[in-house]
Design a protein around this motif. Structure first.
Motif, PDB file in Angstrom:
ATOM      1  N   VAL A  37       0.865  -1.184   0.000  1.00  0.00           N
ATOM      2  CA  VAL A  37       0.000   0.000   0.000  1.00  0.00           C
ATOM      3  C   VAL A  37       0.898   1.229   0.000  1.00  0.00           C
ATOM      4  O   VAL A  37       1.766   1.376   0.871  1.00  0.00           O
ATOM      5  CB  VAL A  37      -0.939   0.031   1.221  1.00  0.00           C
ATOM      6  CG1 VAL A  37      -1.916   1.200   1.098  1.00  0.00           C
ATOM      7  CG2 VAL A  37      -1.694  -1.283   1.365  1.00  0.00           C
ATOM      8  N   PHE A  39       1.182   5.705  -0.918  1.00  0.00           N
ATOM      9  CA  PHE A  39       0.382   6.927  -0.906  1.00  0.00           C
ATOM     10  C   PHE A  39       1.097   8.000  -1.709  1.00  0.00           C
ATOM     11  O   PHE A  39       2.322   8.134  -1.634  1.00  0.00           O
ATOM     12  CB  PHE A  39       0.159   7.432   0.519  1.00  0.00           C
ATOM     13  CG  PHE A  39      -0.741   8.644   0.587  1.00  0.00           C
ATOM     14  CD1 PHE A  39      -2.110   8.495   0.488  1.00  0.00           C
ATOM     15  CD2 PHE A  39      -0.210   9.921   0.707  1.00  0.00           C
ATOM     16  CE1 PHE A  39      -2.951   9.597   0.530  1.00  0.00           C
ATOM     17  CE2 PHE A  39      -1.040  11.034   0.761  1.00  0.00           C
ATOM     18  CZ  PHE A  39      -2.420  10.869   0.663  1.00  0.00           C
ATOM     19  N   PHE A  44      -4.249   6.402  -2.610  1.00  0.00           N
ATOM     20  CA  PHE A  44      -3.648   5.180  -2.077  1.00  0.00           C
ATOM     21  C   PHE A  44      -3.507   4.186  -3.231  1.00  0.00           C
ATOM     22  O   PHE A  44      -4.466   3.974  -3.985  1.00  0.00           O
ATOM     23  CB  PHE A  44      -4.512   4.566  -0.971  1.00  0.00           C
ATOM     24  CG  PHE A  44      -4.586   5.398   0.278  1.00  0.00           C
ATOM     25  CD1 PHE A  44      -3.625   5.278   1.263  1.00  0.00           C
ATOM     26  CD2 PHE A  44      -5.618   6.306   0.458  1.00  0.00           C
ATOM     27  CE1 PHE A  44      -3.684   6.043   2.418  1.00  0.00           C
ATOM     28  CE2 PHE A  44      -5.687   7.084   1.601  1.00  0.00           C
ATOM     29  CZ  PHE A  44      -4.716   6.954   2.590  1.00  0.00           C
ATOM     30  N   THR A 282     -13.310   4.408  -1.262  1.00  0.00           N
ATOM     31  CA  THR A 282     -13.837   3.563  -0.199  1.00  0.00           C
ATOM     32  C   THR A 282     -15.092   4.188   0.410  1.00  0.00           C
ATOM     33  O   THR A 282     -15.160   5.400   0.626  1.00  0.00           O
ATOM     34  CB  THR A 282     -12.793   3.354   0.908  1.00  0.00           C
ATOM     35  OG1 THR A 282     -12.383   4.629   1.431  1.00  0.00           O
ATOM     36  CG2 THR A 282     -11.577   2.622   0.372  1.00  0.00           C
ATOM     37  N   LEU A 293      -7.514   2.198   5.825  1.00  0.00           N
ATOM     38  CA  LEU A 293      -7.833   3.369   5.015  1.00  0.00           C
ATOM     39  C   LEU A 293      -9.176   3.916   5.456  1.00  0.00           C
ATOM     40  O   LEU A 293     -10.140   3.159   5.605  1.00  0.00           O
ATOM     41  CB  LEU A 293      -7.895   2.995   3.529  1.00  0.00           C
ATOM     42  CG  LEU A 293      -6.708   2.231   2.933  1.00  0.00           C
ATOM     43  CD1 LEU A 293      -6.900   2.078   1.431  1.00  0.00           C
ATOM     44  CD2 LEU A 293      -5.404   2.910   3.250  1.00  0.00           C
ATOM     45  N   SER A 297     -11.513   7.349   1.028  1.00  0.00           N
ATOM     46  CA  SER A 297     -10.152   7.299   0.482  1.00  0.00           C
ATOM     47  C   SER A 297     -10.197   7.036  -1.018  1.00  0.00           C
ATOM     48  O   SER A 297     -10.915   6.150  -1.483  1.00  0.00           O
ATOM     49  CB  SER A 297      -9.332   6.195   1.151  1.00  0.00           C
ATOM     50  OG  SER A 297      -9.143   6.468   2.528  1.00  0.00           O
ATOM     51  N   VAL A 299      -8.567   5.446  -4.115  1.00  0.00           N
ATOM     52  CA  VAL A 299      -7.690   4.288  -4.237  1.00  0.00           C
ATOM     53  C   VAL A 299      -7.421   4.013  -5.714  1.00  0.00           C
ATOM     54  O   VAL A 299      -8.327   4.109  -6.554  1.00  0.00           O
ATOM     55  CB  VAL A 299      -8.331   3.040  -3.589  1.00  0.00           C
ATOM     56  CG1 VAL A 299      -7.427   1.822  -3.733  1.00  0.00           C
ATOM     57  CG2 VAL A 299      -8.638   3.319  -2.116  1.00  0.00           C
TER      58      VAL A 299
END
Length: 394
Positions: A37, A39, A44, A282, A293, A297, A299
């Motif tokens: 993961v 950032f 993300f 998310t 997260l 978020s 992604v």
């Protein structure tokens, strides 16, 4: 990229700094090596196969509806901007038009379009693949399928290219929205005309079928195919032609055994997916790789990274041409798996088959080092100039 850490303790990444322009294998390896993961710039990044596939299969937690809210469009983007159950309804309505059986009936028409373009190229001693083949062919296919005039091809390409270019700009003040307005106006008028005077094609069928789309839905679907469908196939054709240019032995083998073209195309889609990153947002807190997260978020699911992760014998950085079609995620996965996957495959296979049957020997133009535009949503070659050395009858 830097060694700095954000508040969640994740490695920071600048996507545009990845070494992708000449070698996607090196770029995706760099991304994977940073961790599961990452950032950067508000996103993300998920780089591990199990995490990416779990996200693709769970639209309730990893939503596409929210992810597409910020795209430049005055209408909902059908079906990209919807999650189940609305998305399920759209897929059910649209599936019949993009199934292998339906597309098989269209094969002679799409093949004729490819032959027409390639025949004109075959009589020359040079070609700029992107401008002469990879860009015009998908546009002709779209116009044919949707029952729109083929003479609109150049306008359609111009609008598409301009919109994609300004979608990537970092200076919003410099954006000219005229092409977006003109494309929207064109598609709106096309829907209006086909509502009143249907022509043969998908658009009229969708407007007059058992579950007719509204005008707004039909315009949204058409925008998706222009802005998402055309550029991805253009990118795929460019990448595929580059490999044929680089590998004389491969193209000789494919001419001798045309049945191998399907596996070659599938490997190209795995190694060079036209949309190597897909966005989600998310809807609730979710823990991935030991990191939670928060809801909301943004992604990015790295399809390009998991297709080359080396987790099995079919997922390395080179072709696996053993006569089999191996599983990959070049078209995504889960309920949002690319609706036009079968069509894209057909277009690329036709281009390869018809090209190799007419143009046997070709090479890069002198002094050319092919590089994709990076950063890019579709990893597209801006140009691919080649010299044509021999045709099938030479």
């Amino acid at each position: 990229m830097t060694d700095a850490r954000d508040s969640l303790g994740l490695p920071q990444i600048l996507y545009g700094d990845l070494p992708m322009s000449r070698d996607r294998g090196a770029g995706w390896a760099t991304l994977r090596d940073l961790g599961p993961v990452l950032f950067g710039e508000g996103w993300f990044y998920l780089t591990r196969r199990e995490d990416v596939l779990a996200a693709l299969r769970d639209p309730a937690v990893f939503s596409s509806r929210i992810a597409y809210d910020d795209m430049i469009s005055p209408v909902p983007l059908v079906p990209l901007g919807f999650d189940p159950p609305e998305h399920t309804r759209y897929r059910r309505i649209l599936h019949q038009y993009f199934s292998p059986q339906t597309l098989g009936a269209l094969l002679p028409t799409l093949q004729a379009r490819a032959i027409d373009i390639i025949d004109r190229i075959a009589g020359r001693d040079e070609c700029e693949v992107m401008a002469d083949l990879a860009t015009p062919y998908p546009s002709q296919v779209f116009l044919t399928l949707f029952g729109l005039p083929l003479e609109d091809r150049e306008r359609l390409i111009g609008w598409k290219d301009a919109i994609i270019a300004f979608s990537l700009t970092t200076d919003p003040e410099s954006v000219d929205l005229t092409p977006a307005v003109e494309l929207f106006t064109y598609l709106t008028e096309a829907v209006r005309i086909q509502r009143e005077q249907p022509r043969d094609g998908i658009l009229a069928d969708l407007l007059h079928g058992d579950e007719p789309l509204t005008d707004t839905e039909a315009v949204g679907l058409s925008l998706v195919f222009v802005l998402a469908g055309l550029d991805t196939v253009t990118s795929a054709i460019g990448a595929t032609m580059l490999e044929l240019v680089r590998r004389p032995a491969l193209r000789r083998a494919l001419r001798e055994t045309p049945d191998g073209i399907a596996a070659f195309v599938e490997e190209m889609i795995r190694l060079e997916p036209s949309a190597p990153i897909v966005g989600r947002v998310t809807t609730q807190p979710v823990t991935i790789g030991g990191v939670t997260l928060p809801a909301g978020s943004e992604v990015r699911l790295c399809l390009g990274a998991i297709n080359r992760d080396g987790s099995d014998a079919q997922s390395g950085d080179d072709f696996v041409l053993d006569g089999k079609l191996h599983k990959h995620w070049g078209f995504g996965g889960g309920p949002h798996r690319c609706l036009g996957a079968h069509l894209a495959r057909m277009e690329i296979r036709l281009v390869v088959s018809e090209w190799l049957s007419r143009i046997t020997e070709f090479e890069l133009a002198p002094g050319v080092t092919p590089e994709i535009t990076w950063p890019s949503a579709t990893c597209t070659l801006p140009e691919l100039p080649i010299r044509i050395l021999a045709g099938a009858t030479t």
